[in-house]
Design a protein around this motif. Structure first.
Motif, PDB file in Angstrom:
ATOM      1  N   ASN A   1      45.857 -46.953   0.937  1.00  0.00           N
ATOM      2  CA  ASN A   1      44.509 -47.410   1.289  1.00  0.00           C
ATOM      3  C   ASN A   1      44.347 -48.886   0.962  1.00  0.00           C
ATOM      4  O   ASN A   1      43.763 -49.656   1.730  1.00  0.00           O
ATOM      5  N   GLY A   2      44.850 -49.281  -0.213  1.00  0.00           N
ATOM      6  CA  GLY A   2      44.750 -50.676  -0.614  1.00  0.00           C
ATOM      7  C   GLY A   2      45.465 -51.612   0.337  1.00  0.00           C
ATOM      8  O   GLY A   2      44.963 -52.693   0.669  1.00  0.00           O
ATOM      9  N   TYR A   3      46.650 -51.201   0.808  1.00  0.00           N
ATOM     10  CA  TYR A   3      47.383 -52.028   1.766  1.00  0.00           C
ATOM     11  C   TYR A   3      46.572 -52.223   3.054  1.00  0.00           C
ATOM     12  O   TYR A   3      46.441 -53.339   3.563  1.00  0.00           O
ATOM     13  N   MET A   4      46.037 -51.113   3.589  1.00  0.00           N
ATOM     14  CA  MET A   4      45.331 -51.214   4.856  1.00  0.00           C
ATOM     15  C   MET A   4      44.050 -52.022   4.719  1.00  0.00           C
ATOM     16  O   MET A   4      43.733 -52.875   5.561  1.00  0.00           O
ATOM     17  N   ILE A   5      43.287 -51.777   3.645  1.00  0.00           N
ATOM     18  CA  ILE A   5      42.032 -52.502   3.461  1.00  0.00           C
ATOM     19  C   ILE A   5      42.298 -53.970   3.167  1.00  0.00           C
ATOM     20  O   ILE A   5      41.544 -54.853   3.593  1.00  0.00           O
ATOM     21  N   MET A   6      43.394 -54.264   2.473  1.00  0.00           N
ATOM     22  CA  MET A   6      43.755 -55.657   2.229  1.00  0.00           C
ATOM     23  C   MET A   6      43.990 -56.386   3.557  1.00  0.00           C
ATOM     24  O   MET A   6      43.471 -57.486   3.780  1.00  0.00           O
TER      25      MET A   6
ATOM     26  N   GLY B   1      41.532 -58.003  -3.899  1.00  0.00           N
ATOM     27  CA  GLY B   1      40.900 -56.908  -4.632  1.00  0.00           C
ATOM     28  C   GLY B   1      41.326 -55.545  -4.126  1.00  0.00           C
ATOM     29  O   GLY B   1      41.554 -54.622  -4.915  1.00  0.00           O
ATOM     30  N   ALA B   2      41.448 -55.395  -2.812  1.00  0.00           N
ATOM     31  CA  ALA B   2      41.895 -54.121  -2.255  1.00  0.00           C
ATOM     32  C   ALA B   2      43.296 -53.784  -2.733  1.00  0.00           C
ATOM     33  O   ALA B   2      43.578 -52.648  -3.141  1.00  0.00           O
ATOM     34  N   LEU B   3      44.186 -54.771  -2.686  1.00  0.00           N
ATOM     35  CA  LEU B   3      45.554 -54.545  -3.146  1.00  0.00           C
ATOM     36  C   LEU B   3      45.591 -54.283  -4.650  1.00  0.00           C
ATOM     37  O   LEU B   3      46.305 -53.387  -5.116  1.00  0.00           O
TER      38      LEU B   3
ATOM     39  N   SER C   1      32.730 -59.400  -4.228  1.00  0.00           N
ATOM     40  CA  SER C   1      33.697 -59.286  -3.141  1.00  0.00           C
ATOM     41  C   SER C   1      34.720 -58.198  -3.417  1.00  0.00           C
ATOM     42  O   SER C   1      35.073 -57.412  -2.533  1.00  0.00           O
ATOM     43  N   ILE C   2      35.199 -58.141  -4.654  1.00  0.00           N
ATOM     44  CA  ILE C   2      36.184 -57.115  -5.002  1.00  0.00           C
ATOM     45  C   ILE C   2      35.583 -55.724  -4.857  1.00  0.00           C
ATOM     46  O   ILE C   2      36.235 -54.791  -4.352  1.00  0.00           O
ATOM     47  N   VAL C   3      34.330 -55.550  -5.260  1.00  0.00           N
ATOM     48  CA  VAL C   3      33.694 -54.241  -5.173  1.00  0.00           C
ATOM     49  C   VAL C   3      33.510 -53.810  -3.721  1.00  0.00           C
ATOM     50  O   VAL C   3      33.521 -52.618  -3.410  1.00  0.00           O
ATOM     51  N   SER C   4      33.379 -54.764  -2.806  1.00  0.00           N
ATOM     52  CA  SER C   4      33.258 -54.385  -1.395  1.00  0.00           C
ATOM     53  C   SER C   4      34.534 -53.730  -0.880  1.00  0.00           C
ATOM     54  O   SER C   4      34.524 -53.088   0.177  1.00  0.00           O
ATOM     55  N   ALA C   5      35.646 -53.876  -1.626  1.00  0.00           N
ATOM     56  CA  ALA C   5      36.910 -53.214  -1.274  1.00  0.00           C
ATOM     57  C   ALA C   5      37.138 -51.954  -2.094  1.00  0.00           C
ATOM     58  O   ALA C   5      38.220 -51.365  -2.025  1.00  0.00           O
ATOM     59  N   ALA C   6      36.140 -51.522  -2.873  1.00  0.00           N
ATOM     60  CA  ALA C   6      36.324 -50.372  -3.756  1.00  0.00           C
ATOM     61  C   ALA C   6      36.365 -49.039  -3.012  1.00  0.00           C
ATOM     62  O   ALA C   6      36.544 -47.994  -3.641  1.00  0.00           O
TER      63      ALA C   6
END
Length: 429
Positions: free
Chosen positions: A124-129, A249-251, A301-306
């Motif tokens: 998920n982190g890879y894709m959202i990043m 942040g996503a990664l 900004s980081i939380v928007s990728a949570a």
């Protein structure tokens, strides 16, 4: 990668109004309330489409659903570029919202289908990043393009890119996901909303992630201009750094969740810690603490990728063949709250009279404080079951022993059961 391309465009459309709000308002005479409504209608449409799209994704697979909807988004972008009034802009923005409504869930459905559950947070982190690079594009690169083509030309280019992404997904993605679709299950959509685990995390995830989307997607730029006094160049530079923070942040969140899970620490614990940091950052903005403004905005900004974390948690609660419906059920609340915050902030700002085209700091402080109050309540709802599960005998007996040396101290033995959350599956704990 093809799904990341679709999510990239979704992120671009979500955050582009932050950049074009000034030229758009100047050309079409939009006030803060109308600008908030225009931006927020995107989230309203997304919220309404999540559950039907979740059902379609579980039934027909991410390839077909995503490619068809992106064609609708391309049409909406083209209409937005040609619009001359608020009504046309609202219709075009709604079309874009419908068209990208599956952008995240389609990728998550593919991830849950093709990867083991213990790696879902990391993937998920890879894709959202990769998708969050759309937020990066919506800052300095888009500003550069607008210098040549204006905001209308920018949307014409976005329409062409969206159509290309639809073709890429349709032609490049295999149909392996169809192998799990015929499976039958007794778990219905209503059971998702009746699950107490869902309602433990949903208010917290929605109030925090939805607020972060709203702030970064629109109100960060007015705050920086009106409250911090940034000029256009400084504003674009900070928005660019905030967008980079979404990607990293996503990664970062996906990697941390993956490593903590290997050490027996659940994703819920990390999510609670991230939310607590988010509340502190918002309070720092509201109270105007003497900090560089970039620091709290980076946390936002980081939380928007949570969603990396909350969707990984939801994936553990329900079977993979219902992953899209479960994610959609949570996304309804994400987008619904983002709409409330984005439009509501504009309505609150309208209660103050602008001075030289700028709203006073107190207007933003009141608007932001309302969101923070909801987040604090949701965080308490999330952690209270954990606090109740703790054994308080040891601290109490220790305090009694301090008062009276003759009172023996009760100790917590290794057999004492201390749990934060219920087990997700029968053999996990």
């Amino acid at each position: 990668m093809p799904f990341a391309a679709g999510y990239y465009l979704s992120y671009l459309f979500r955050t582009i109004n932050t950049l074009i709000s000034g030229p758009l308002s100047a050309e079409l005479g939009l006030d803060a309330a109308n600008l908030g409504l225009l931006t927020a209608v995107y989230f309203l449409v997304l919220a309404g489409a999540q559950i039907p799209i979740g059902v379609l994704l579980d039934r027909f697979g991410p390839r077909r659903v995503q490619s068809v909807l992106l064609v609708v988004a391309a049409g909406g972008a083209a209409l937005f570029a040609a619009s001359t009034g608020l009504l046309e802009l609202l219709i075009a923005r709604a079309m874009i919202g419908i068209g990208v409504a599956a952008a995240l869930m389609a990728g998550l459905k593919a991830i849950v289908t093709w990867f083991p559950r213990e790696r879902v947070a990391l993937i998920n982190g890879y894709m959202i990043m990769l998708g969050a690079l759309g937020a990066v594009t919506a800052t300095a690169p888009a500003e550069w393009l607008m210098g040549y083509s204006g905001w209308r030309g920018l949307f014409e280019l976005s329409a062409a890119a969206t159509l290309a992404a639809a073709l890429l997904i349709f032609l490049a993605v295999p149909d392996k996901a169809q192998l799990v679709l015929p499976q039958r299950t007794s778990l219905k959509l209503g059971a998702i909303y009746r699950d107490p685990r869902f309602w433990r995390i949903a208010p917290l995830s929605a109030s925090c992630i939805g607020s972060a989307w709203s702030l970064q997607g629109l109100w960060a730029a007015p705050w920086l201009a009106d409250v911090e006094g940034f000029n256009r160049e400084a504003l674009i530079a900070q928005l660019f750094l905030m967008a980079i923070a979404v990607c990293l942040g996503a990664l970062l969140l996906g990697t941390i969740a993956d490593r903590l899970r290997r050490r027996g620490i659940g994703t819920e614990t990390l999510f609670a810690a991230v939310v607590a940091l988010f509340v502190i950052a918002e309070l720092a903005l509201i109270m105007r603490l003497p900090l560089p403004s970039l620091l709290p905005w980076i946390v936002v900004s980081i939380v928007s990728a949570a969603t990396v974390l909350s969707f990984a948690i939801i994936a553990e609660y329900f079977p993979s063949e219902l992953a899209a419906r479960a994610n959609g059920s949570l996304n309804v609340l994400h987008f619904g709250w983002a709409f409330v915050v984005q439009y509501g902030t504009g309505l609150i700002l309208e209660q103050w009279t602008p001075q030289d085209g700028h709203y006073p700091a107190i207007a933003y402080q009141v608007a932001f404080a309302v969101s923070v109050a909801v987040q604090i309540v949701a965080l308490a709802w999330f952690v209270v079951p954990w606090l109740r599960s703790l054994d308080w005998r040891a601290p109490a007996s220790f305090l009694r022993a301090l008062a009276n040396d003759n009172v023996p101290v009760e100790t917590v033995t290794a057999s004492t059961e201390i749990r934060m959350f219920e087990p997700h599956e029968s053999g996990e704990w």
